[in-house]
Design a protein around this motif. Structure first.
Motif, PDB file in Angstrom:
ATOM      1  N   THR A   2       0.802  -1.227   0.000  1.00  0.00           N
ATOM      2  CA  THR A   2       0.000   0.000   0.000  1.00  0.00           C
ATOM      3  C   THR A   2       0.836   1.279   0.000  1.00  0.00           C
ATOM      4  O   THR A   2       0.270   2.364   0.005  1.00  0.00           O
ATOM      5  CB  THR A   2      -0.955   0.009   1.204  1.00  0.00           C
ATOM      6  N   GLU A  92      -9.584  -0.699  -3.811  1.00  0.00           N
ATOM      7  CA  GLU A  92      -8.745  -1.486  -2.901  1.00  0.00           C
ATOM      8  C   GLU A  92      -9.535  -2.622  -2.247  1.00  0.00           C
ATOM      9  O   GLU A  92      -9.107  -3.781  -2.257  1.00  0.00           O
ATOM     10  CB  GLU A  92      -8.165  -0.578  -1.817  1.00  0.00           C
ATOM     11  N   THR A  93     -10.705  -2.313  -1.686  1.00  0.00           N
ATOM     12  CA  THR A  93     -11.480  -3.318  -0.962  1.00  0.00           C
ATOM     13  C   THR A  93     -11.882  -4.471  -1.874  1.00  0.00           C
ATOM     14  O   THR A  93     -11.647  -5.645  -1.565  1.00  0.00           O
ATOM     15  CB  THR A  93     -12.727  -2.674  -0.341  1.00  0.00           C
ATOM     16  N   SER A  95     -10.645  -5.403  -4.702  1.00  0.00           N
ATOM     17  CA  SER A  95      -9.496  -6.127  -5.242  1.00  0.00           C
ATOM     18  C   SER A  95      -8.905  -7.078  -4.217  1.00  0.00           C
ATOM     19  O   SER A  95      -8.554  -8.216  -4.539  1.00  0.00           O
ATOM     20  CB  SER A  95      -8.434  -5.134  -5.725  1.00  0.00           C
ATOM     21  N   VAL A  96      -8.783  -6.620  -2.969  1.00  0.00           N
ATOM     22  CA  VAL A  96      -8.241  -7.486  -1.925  1.00  0.00           C
ATOM     23  C   VAL A  96      -9.134  -8.703  -1.719  1.00  0.00           C
ATOM     24  O   VAL A  96      -8.661  -9.838  -1.633  1.00  0.00           O
ATOM     25  CB  VAL A  96      -8.059  -6.701  -0.608  1.00  0.00           C
ATOM     26  N   GLU A  99      -8.842 -11.174  -4.629  1.00  0.00           N
ATOM     27  CA  GLU A  99      -7.580 -11.921  -4.713  1.00  0.00           C
ATOM     28  C   GLU A  99      -7.439 -12.974  -3.616  1.00  0.00           C
ATOM     29  O   GLU A  99      -6.505 -13.765  -3.634  1.00  0.00           O
ATOM     30  CB  GLU A  99      -6.395 -10.953  -4.630  1.00  0.00           C
ATOM     31  N   MET A 107      -3.114 -13.262   4.720  1.00  0.00           N
ATOM     32  CA  MET A 107      -2.975 -11.940   4.121  1.00  0.00           C
ATOM     33  C   MET A 107      -1.960 -11.150   4.953  1.00  0.00           C
ATOM     34  O   MET A 107      -1.963 -11.239   6.182  1.00  0.00           O
ATOM     35  CB  MET A 107      -4.306 -11.192   4.127  1.00  0.00           C
ATOM     36  N   VAL A 109      -0.662  -7.189   5.491  1.00  0.00           N
ATOM     37  CA  VAL A 109      -1.023  -5.803   5.189  1.00  0.00           C
ATOM     38  C   VAL A 109      -0.131  -4.871   6.005  1.00  0.00           C
ATOM     39  O   VAL A 109      -0.096  -4.978   7.232  1.00  0.00           O
ATOM     40  CB  VAL A 109      -2.499  -5.517   5.529  1.00  0.00           C
ATOM     41  N   ALA A 120      -7.526  -1.849   2.757  1.00  0.00           N
ATOM     42  CA  ALA A 120      -6.995  -3.212   2.630  1.00  0.00           C
ATOM     43  C   ALA A 120      -7.115  -3.967   3.937  1.00  0.00           C
ATOM     44  O   ALA A 120      -7.449  -5.160   3.958  1.00  0.00           O
ATOM     45  CB  ALA A 120      -5.539  -3.160   2.167  1.00  0.00           C
ATOM     46  N   ALA A 124      -9.292  -7.294   4.355  1.00  0.00           N
ATOM     47  CA  ALA A 124      -8.583  -8.532   4.679  1.00  0.00           C
ATOM     48  C   ALA A 124      -9.150  -9.180   5.933  1.00  0.00           C
ATOM     49  O   ALA A 124      -9.380 -10.396   5.974  1.00  0.00           O
ATOM     50  CB  ALA A 124      -7.095  -8.250   4.849  1.00  0.00           C
ATOM     51  N   THR A 128     -12.470 -11.473   4.022  1.00  0.00           N
ATOM     52  CA  THR A 128     -11.802 -12.588   3.336  1.00  0.00           C
ATOM     53  C   THR A 128     -11.872 -13.898   4.110  1.00  0.00           C
ATOM     54  O   THR A 128     -11.670 -14.959   3.517  1.00  0.00           O
ATOM     55  CB  THR A 128     -10.317 -12.275   3.076  1.00  0.00           C
TER      56      THR A 128
END
Length: 265
Positions: A2, A92-93, A95-96, A99, A107, A109, A120, A124, A128
């Motif tokens: 980041t 960002e949210t 995409s994280v 992925e 994860m 960060v 992020a 995460a 996630t």
């Protein structure tokens, strides 16, 4: 990743974590939050445009992150876990979360003081279902090759037990585990072993007296005095809220921790 400044810290932590998992690889994810390619509210686009005035354009930030990544890779042991670069453009949210595939074990960060890091971190932890290592941006692994000494903030709480279970692969690889409970708390039992959920892993149980310090500060200070490499804690809070709305002790940990935190919600 980041910010360029915290790339070495994030990758160092990922490398130590990967050493505990057979066949592990690392994906270095750069999310390019470009207002020119965003499907977002006008307010969000405006915020990103104002950010570009302070921190440079999304492309300039991405170039700096890639340069920091390349610099870190130049000193990488070729026999260590493989590291793959991945860059995506988007929020960002989203995409994280996108992925966080089923084969992702963890994860990592960095705790940068910017919008990307905040987004992020929340994605995460709360979206996630993965454990998260939160890394202070100036932290470095230095001579460490793995998380050899892990401290655990021990309370009688299901969230904390889930965090310990999530940390099991790294706890198994540690040479020493210190389970720290602050005496006198309403969520601490008289028998620390009764709060520990992993029957096949035996930590050192340490009961420490309370002080006038906040609980998180006391816990971090104790972990530092023990020379721990990693601190495991539960993450208390709610989806989609800003960092200051984390639960009290978690919020304090984010403010004072000078070592990596392994958090699980």
């Amino acid at each position: 990743m980041t910010s360029a400044a915290s790339v070495p810290a994030a990758l160092d932590a990922a490398a130590l974590a990967a050493s505990a998992l057979a066949g592990a690889s690392i994906e270095a994810l750069d999310v390019v939050v470009d207002p020119g390619h965003m499907m977002a509210s006008s307010e969000e686009v405006s915020i990103q445009q104002l950010r570009a005035l302070r921190e440079g354009s999304a492309q300039e930030r991405a170039q700096a992150v890639r340069a920091a990544f390349d610099g870190w890779m130049a000193g990488r042991d070729p026999g260590a876990a493989p590291v793959l670069w991945r860059s995506v453009t988007g929020a960002e949210t989203d995409s994280v979360v996108g992925e966080a595939a089923p084969d992702v074990a963890l994860m990592v960060v960095p705790h940068d003081a910017n919008m990307d890091a905040s987004d992020a971190l929340h994605a995460a932890i709360f979206a996630t279902g993965k454990p998260v290592i939160l890394v202070p941006p100036t932290w470095r692994a230095n001579a460490r090759t793995h998380f050899a000494h892990i401290a655990v903030g021990l309370i009688d709480d299901d969230t904390m037990r889930r965090a310990i279970i999530a940390a099991e692969p790294w706890l198994r690889g540690a040479g020493r585990i210190s389970a720290i409970s602050i005496e006198g708390g309403s969520n601490v039992t008289a028998d620390p072993a009764a709060m520990w959920p992993l029957a096949t892993i035996a930590p050192d149980f340490l009961k420490v007296p309370p002080t006038d310090e906040p609980t998180a500060t006391r816990l971090v200070r104790e972990a530092d005095q023990l020379d721990a490499d990693l601190l495991v804690a539960g993450a208390y809070g709610h989806m989609e809220l800003m960092e200051w709305l984390f639960g009290g002790v978690t919020r304090e940990l984010l403010q004072v921790a000078d070592l990596p935190l392994l958090l699980a919600h």
